[in-house]
Design an enzyme around this catalytic site. Structure first.
Site, mmCIF file in Angstrom:
data_model
loop_
_atom_site.group_PDB
_atom_site.id
_atom_site.type_symbol
_atom_site.label_atom_id
_atom_site.label_comp_id
_atom_site.label_asym_id
_atom_site.label_seq_id
_atom_site.Cartn_x
_atom_site.Cartn_y
_atom_site.Cartn_z
ATOM 1 N N ASP A 1 0.788 -1.244 0.000
ATOM 2 C CA ASP A 1 0.000 0.000 0.000
ATOM 3 C C ASP A 1 0.821 1.297 0.000
ATOM 4 O O ASP A 1 0.507 2.243 0.712
ATOM 5 C CB ASP A 1 -0.958 0.015 1.203
ATOM 6 C CG ASP A 1 -1.827 -1.231 1.293
ATOM 7 O OD1 ASP A 1 -1.864 -2.010 0.327
ATOM 8 O OD2 ASP A 1 -2.479 -1.423 2.330
ATOM 9 N N LYS B 1 -7.051 -4.172 -2.806
ATOM 10 C CA LYS B 1 -7.666 -4.833 -1.653
ATOM 11 C C LYS B 1 -8.477 -3.836 -0.844
ATOM 12 O O LYS B 1 -8.283 -2.622 -0.955
ATOM 13 C CB LYS B 1 -6.600 -5.502 -0.774
ATOM 14 C CG LYS B 1 -5.638 -4.537 -0.069
ATOM 15 C CD LYS B 1 -4.585 -5.335 0.707
ATOM 16 C CE LYS B 1 -3.607 -4.467 1.447
ATOM 17 N NZ LYS B 1 -4.152 -3.732 2.581
ATOM 18 N N CYS C 1 -1.954 -2.535 8.230
ATOM 19 C CA CYS C 1 -1.790 -3.531 7.164
ATOM 20 C C CYS C 1 -0.510 -4.354 7.312
ATOM 21 O O CYS C 1 -0.515 -5.557 7.069
ATOM 22 C CB CYS C 1 -1.860 -2.855 5.802
ATOM 23 S SG CYS C 1 -3.488 -2.089 5.511
#
Length: 196
Positions: free
Chosen positions: A19, A80, A113
């Site tokens: 990310d 995602k 994450c």
């Protein structure tokens, strides 16, 4: 509890880039530093032939991976909404790579994450190395407590230079010079030394 040795070899390692997206740029502490270190890791992975898996958290709202990161040749880029990178597509990609024992994990956010990905991976028996100088959060407090928690859970907290040199393991490695050129200039400390 058995101590994890953390011996990385190119043939049994995959890099996970989590990310590193445009919309995080203004919010994440030391974002420029972790992007610079992330680029060094991606270059190292290409040199050593290590597969790379990249995720993007809700790219429709948060944008794509930053342009500074060259994703040429990565195995998978997957969007995602779940915090963990351990998605069915990622598990399928891992299953295609024989002998994976270790994941080198970096990106944002350390306490969300990165943490959830690391816990999911060790729960599946995969050894996890978090690259501290290539991972950050909006808050240094969240970042540091996450790294401490993860270290207590047997996850290896390391640095980009340590990872790259461990992967070549020998001055006589055919790719040593290329890796040495990547790390000639020290990586930025990305706020980690404020803890010392």
């Amino acid at each position: 509890m058995l101590t994890t040795l953390g011996n990385l070899t190119p043939a049994s390692t995959v890099f996970f880039c989590c990310d590193m997206q445009e919309r995080f740029r203004p919010a994440i502490k030391y974002f420029g530093d972790i992007i610079s270190v992330g680029q060094r890791l991606l270059q190292g992975a290409r040199i050593l032939g290590i597969p790379v898996i990249v995720t993007e958290q809700y790219p429709k709202g948060l944008g794509s991976t930053v342009q500074e990161l060259d994703l040429t040749g990565v195995k998978l880029v997957v969007p995602k909404t779940k915090f963990s990178m351990v998605l069915p597509e990622v598990e399928a990609a891992l299953a295609e790579i024989p002998g994976v024992r270790s994941v080198v994990l970096f990106g944002v956010e350390t306490h969300v994450c990165i943490q959830q990905t690391a816990l999911d991976l060790i729960g599946r028996g995969v050894e996890v190395h978090i690259v501290a100088d290539a991972s950050s959060s909006r808050s240094m407090m969240d970042r540091m407590f996450a790294l401490e928690r993860l270290a207590r859970n047997g996850i290896i907290i390391t640095t980009s230079e340590a990872v790259l040199l461990q992967l070549v393991a020998d001055k006589d490695h055919p790719k040593f010079k290329e890796i040495q050129n990547l790390i000639k200039a020290s990586a930025p400390e990305s706020g980690l030394l404020s803890k010392v």
